[in-house]
Design a protein around this motif. Sequence first.
Motif, PDB file in Angstrom:
ATOM      1  N   THR A  52       0.822  -1.199   0.000  1.00 39.79           N
ATOM      2  CA  THR A  52       0.000   0.000   0.000  1.00 39.79           C
ATOM      3  C   THR A  52       0.863   1.258   0.000  1.00 39.79           C
ATOM      4  N   PHE A  53       0.501   2.215  -0.841  1.00 44.99           N
ATOM      5  CA  PHE A  53       1.226   3.493  -0.868  1.00 44.99           C
ATOM      6  C   PHE A  53       0.890   4.365   0.337  1.00 44.99           C
ATOM      7  N   ARG A  54      -0.161   4.012   1.058  1.00 45.19           N
ATOM      8  CA  ARG A  54      -0.536   4.791   2.244  1.00 45.19           C
ATOM      9  C   ARG A  54       0.577   4.753   3.299  1.00 45.19           C
ATOM     10  N   ASP A  89      -4.868  10.437  -8.892  1.00 47.87           N
ATOM     11  CA  ASP A  89      -4.714   9.067  -8.390  1.00 47.87           C
ATOM     12  C   ASP A  89      -4.469   9.063  -6.893  1.00 47.87           C
ATOM     13  N   GLU A  90      -3.644   9.984  -6.428  1.00 43.03           N
ATOM     14  CA  GLU A  90      -3.331  10.038  -4.999  1.00 43.03           C
ATOM     15  C   GLU A  90      -4.557  10.359  -4.158  1.00 43.03           C
ATOM     16  N   ARG A 125       7.803   5.798  -5.113  1.00 42.40           N
ATOM     17  CA  ARG A 125       6.735   4.848  -5.404  1.00 42.40           C
ATOM     18  C   ARG A 125       6.771   4.546  -6.902  1.00 42.40           C
ATOM     19  N   CYS A 171      -5.298   2.264  -3.434  1.00 41.23           N
ATOM     20  CA  CYS A 171      -3.975   1.863  -2.951  1.00 41.23           C
ATOM     21  C   CYS A 171      -3.172   3.039  -2.402  1.00 41.23           C
ATOM     22  N   PHE A 172      -3.630   4.272  -2.637  1.00 41.33           N
ATOM     23  CA  PHE A 172      -2.978   5.439  -2.048  1.00 41.33           C
ATOM     24  C   PHE A 172      -3.577   5.801  -0.695  1.00 41.33           C
ATOM     25  N   LYS A 187       4.656   2.320  -9.849  1.00 43.35           N
ATOM     26  CA  LYS A 187       3.449   1.556 -10.156  1.00 43.35           C
ATOM     27  C   LYS A 187       3.429   1.216 -11.641  1.00 43.35           C
TER      28      LYS A 187
END
Length: 821
Positions: A78-80, A205-206, A97, A211-212, A99
């Motif tokens: 996860t990008f979080r 996207d963010e 990051r 996934c962000f 992707k």
Amino acid sequence: MLATIFRSVIRQARRHPLYVGLNVFGLALGIGVFLALALLVRFEYSYNAGLRDVDRLVRVDGISTEPGTARAEYDSVTFRALPFLRQDFPEIVDAARIKPEDVQIKQKDELASLDATLADPSILRMFGIRLAAGTDDALTRPDGLVLSRAAATRLFGTSDVLGRTVTIDRSGVSSRHVVTAVMNGARGPNFLADLEMIIPIPPEDERTRSCFISWGSDCGSVYLKLRHPSDIVSVQSRLRDFIIRRASGSGSGDSSLGTHPEETFALNLVPMRNARFYDANVVEASNGADRNVIDGIGLVGLLALALACANTVNLSTARSVLRAREMAIRKTLGGTRSALFAQFVGEAIMLTAISGVLGLALCEVLVPEAATLTGESIAIPYGFVLAVLPLIVFGCGMASGIYPALVLSGTRPAAVLAAAKMPSGGRAAARLRDGLVIAQFTIAVTIVIGMVVIHRQTGFLRSADSGFARSGLLIGRAIPIKDVTIQRRVREALRLVAGVQSIAYGKLAPNPNSTSQSDYSYVGSHGTIRVHLLRDVVDGGYWNTYRPRLIAGRWFDDIHGQDVWPTYGKDVHDAVGNVVINSTAALRFGFATPADAIGKVLDARWVHVTIVGVVADMRFGSPRDPVYPGVIAYDPLKGRPYEGPIPAVRFTGVPEQEMERRLDRAWASVLPDVSAHFQAANERMEDYFRADEQRGRIFALGAVAAVVIAALGLYGLAAFSTARRLHEIGIRKTLGATSGQVIALLLRDFLRPVVIACVIACPIGWAIMHDWLSGFDERITLGPVSFMIAVAGALAIATLTVLGQTLRLSRAEPARALRAE
């Protein structure tokens, strides 16, 4: 001394061309194979080594331990987590990051696909990506774009493309980007070497992609650069507390993992220097290589070299007895043992040097072949090769020359000159030659066993039952537009293509790019059992298209109203529906037989589902990984759209390539700006088989070299034995022995060491290949077939090798044979 050695080598080549030729060619083959395989191993071990500050670079992996499933590690996370990692760990000095992204490039009204990735601007400076044009801040512009030189040339016909614009389609959404940098070739092999395009991560996207913003989702990889290599251990030791502190929550929202996140989720730091081999055990990692296999390839090369040296020792000891009288005369005339020893070692090194030059030429041929077989960009670094080759020449020359030199320099002149016949070398020399033949064929047969097992295993994986009918099945890319009308139009356009039997939509397909997973509970006689299930949603054409195998219950139909998957919404509670599960899920829930699962109710967070059918496991993923427990839901696409449905088409009566073109045209009639890219099911799963097949071919190369070298040694010894036993055979034939009896006697003597080698090689090969096969979830039975093939092949080759000498000796006339002695 050098002149003496040179003249002696020339004289021996003239007097005994067979022995010298076999020596030189066998050693050249061993050196060539060793160099080629050593360069392959060097390539694998140097993977990622060219990245800037590689010892401080790590990848953050996600580890999942869900109920009812095995622990699994993924190279995506996860990008979080990244902003919290930066806050909590001051050891982190940079991060990126990355992707992977499926994008289409529209140039001159044509669609092109490139190997693209979304990434943070820090990717360029963090990994030290070399730029032919532009600067490290090239991705700070939201509409920036970085291309490789090859991609730039492909799109524009030149690499001078700074400032050019490119139109990119991502999931049906087009955007224009400006080329702000061009990448040069990578510094050695690394995980970014094949990258063709880098795009900045869009701010949208963010803000919106799960996934962000969610701990329970992932879509790419996170890379960190630490202050010192020692910080890796320090940060790793604190990651469990980090998960508890940052990922815990009530579990009711998408952003947390519940009150005890550490029970189901963990983070792991993977040093990038070791990632190539580590990724062999990471689920769905695309850049992994099994260290044992690579070491095995290196060992095959080393053994090929050892076989060649043993072959040289064998032939040299056999040939040395032919020079015994020469040495006796030279010692009588004043030659010292040290001088003779130096001469014979020098001759061995000189012959090895000639073999080294031929081996280098052979390496030039083998390295491109190895690159083709493995699919890797392996080149010949001449600085490295020219530095190593003299060491190989000297080492092999000493290894193959010391024993014959000791034997010859220690010759007793009186005993040799007084003998009535040429000395044979004695029992010790004969035992040494037999021992070396046994060792050579043991190694060769072991390698052949490995080659046969690898070939049978990869063939088995290709033809094994996958739980669905792969032949006649084409699969397209996921439809990026979440519009039920568009999705229906695409399905109808594909259905009307001539030759199409049926069409299906599903969320999963062979080599899946995304998954949807949920926890389901079953309350049985032994309490509540929770299992994490992989969920697929399919339409009415799925049964006829994929043709799954039903082993209990029934499939979906429109007669049963509860077969349709209930609508999901925040205001929906206690919804009901019917599902089909796979046999692995039935096993995880504790049902004794698939039939016992029929009619049982599973509970998820917002829905209660009844199991109406059980299908055999459908393997869409790697054959190395166990099949994931799965649940299938039915949605006929009548009122709501799918999210990224993947079309699958069953066809007949049309060549595959023609059907692909027809389907692409039908797709383009509805979605002209999105490539369909229909592929056969086997082609989509090619990545799972390719690495093992490629390395299997490398083993085949080593096996052929090992067998040829061993056969050369056996042929030379047969020629020597034939010359030494001519008198014996003459006497046997005079006493009434037939040619058949002589042939049987000689073959028995020649093949005895080969048979012993086969007996030794079989248990060794079994142990090695049993360990290799244990890495597959599906595998062949390691029965006697592979060993019988290897042993029969070795015996056949050995028989053919010595048969000519045997036939010639058996047909010798007794009178001439006795007169010759």
